[in-house]
Design an enzyme around this catalytic site. Sequence first.
Site, mmCIF file in Angstrom:
data_model
loop_
_atom_site.group_PDB
_atom_site.id
_atom_site.type_symbol
_atom_site.label_atom_id
_atom_site.label_comp_id
_atom_site.label_asym_id
_atom_site.label_seq_id
_atom_site.Cartn_x
_atom_site.Cartn_y
_atom_site.Cartn_z
ATOM 1 N N CYS A 1 1.185 -1.148 0.143
ATOM 2 C CA CYS A 1 0.276 -0.374 0.153
ATOM 3 C C CYS A 1 0.661 1.344 -0.341
ATOM 4 O O CYS A 1 1.417 1.184 -0.871
ATOM 5 C CB CYS A 1 -1.559 0.057 0.748
ATOM 6 N N SER A 2 0.815 1.670 1.085
ATOM 7 C CA SER A 2 1.693 2.941 1.351
ATOM 8 C C SER A 2 2.183 3.692 2.331
ATOM 9 O O SER A 2 2.228 4.362 2.855
ATOM 10 C CB SER A 2 1.078 4.350 0.726
ATOM 11 N N CYS A 3 2.679 2.698 3.469
ATOM 12 C CA CYS A 3 3.658 3.022 4.563
ATOM 13 C C CYS A 3 4.603 3.290 4.694
ATOM 14 O O CYS A 3 4.974 3.694 3.397
ATOM 15 C CB CYS A 3 3.358 1.111 5.430
#
Lengths: 219, 208
Positions: free
Chosen positions: B112-114
């Site tokens: 995702c985009s952590c």
Amino acid sequence: MNGVHDMGGMDGFGKVEPEPNEPMFHAEWESRVLAMVRAMGATGAFNIDASRFYRETLPPEVYLSSSYYKKWFLGLEDMLVERGFLAADEIKAGHASVPPKPLKRGNFTVDSVERVLTRGSFTRPASAPATFAIGDRVRMKNIHPTTHTRLPRYVRGHVGVIERIHGAHVYPDTAAHEQGENPQWLYTVVFDGAELWGPDGDPTLKVSVEAFEPYLDPA
Amino acid sequence: MSEHHHDHDHDHSELSDTELRVRALETILTEKGYIDPAALDAMIQAYETKIGPHNGALVVAKAWTDPAFKEALLADGSAAVGTLGHISRTGDHLVVVENTPERHNMVVCTLCSCYPWEMLGLPPVWYKAAPYRSRAVKDPRGVLADFGFTIPNETEIRVWDSTAETRFLVLPMRPAGTEGWSEEQLAELVTRDSMIGTGLVQTPGAPS
């Protein structure tokens, strides 16, 4: 789930294109989406794992062709409707027409803002000692749940080494589906590049993932 | 946002459609009493003014000038940052990893985009997009070439895939030519990308 969101090691997406002097938001609506997701999360309507799962389950062509905050928006709408916080008819009409559903942690007010700005803790007491120790060799399980998981495909079946132990954390695989926090030990597992990508891979590469204990077998 | 008036009669692009849908959702959530739009305004303002890579840069500069702090930072990032009064939102799961001549660290979230918001602000689009997420773990040198730099062939590249709630901050190497500089001066040199591992901190005066 084996979705298009699980991108590690895929080819064909082209070059990375940094944008000089990139603004924080490219349109005002992006900031409203970010704030609505954070706010509704703070009310207890959903947790961070569920919000990820709803984005992952967008149709692949939608996931790949939508901007980042568009995905957030679509996931938010789906989640609020499926969980009964909104009716699909209300979205069609653009106005509320049915009574609200009670929120676990109450409505989001100005007083709630400070709470979302400080990152929460995901550490929980462990129910059993850690199975693995630093330096242990582990094989990532070859599993393919259709539900939410944080075990990326590119490491499944591969052998790595436990490098760090982070304590027990909320387990996303159950938390995403309202099946409880079910705390599990969290480890950093490091792999040689060749183990993941074969003999033609970069010989100087090492890759690590953060792996929950149920993802691991002794090797 | 409801106070704003936009004329989209002649613009039926995807963007304007999205904008209308977003406004409708905010209206519904507000009418149902779930959210107060003023609270969203306050949150956005905080993101726009309080978080950003200046926080991470201060931590890096302190680590470069204070060996005891650096040691503490590498041992427990959250605890060490927590001792700095001016940065208070770090949370419990910050891991700081050090670049050396032998090892270059790079951070990604393939799923995702952590990203360490409290240290670096909101992530740039490229960090959240498919090209970076797909290639960083397989061809990091190719990715670094997209950013316009190379690291020596013998240097190990370590890629950290942020697949849980742990967050990673790269401690870049302090550039030569900065002996005697203050923390404030050093912090000015530290770029966001150098703390993700997709940039280097340049020697002052050197062409970038």
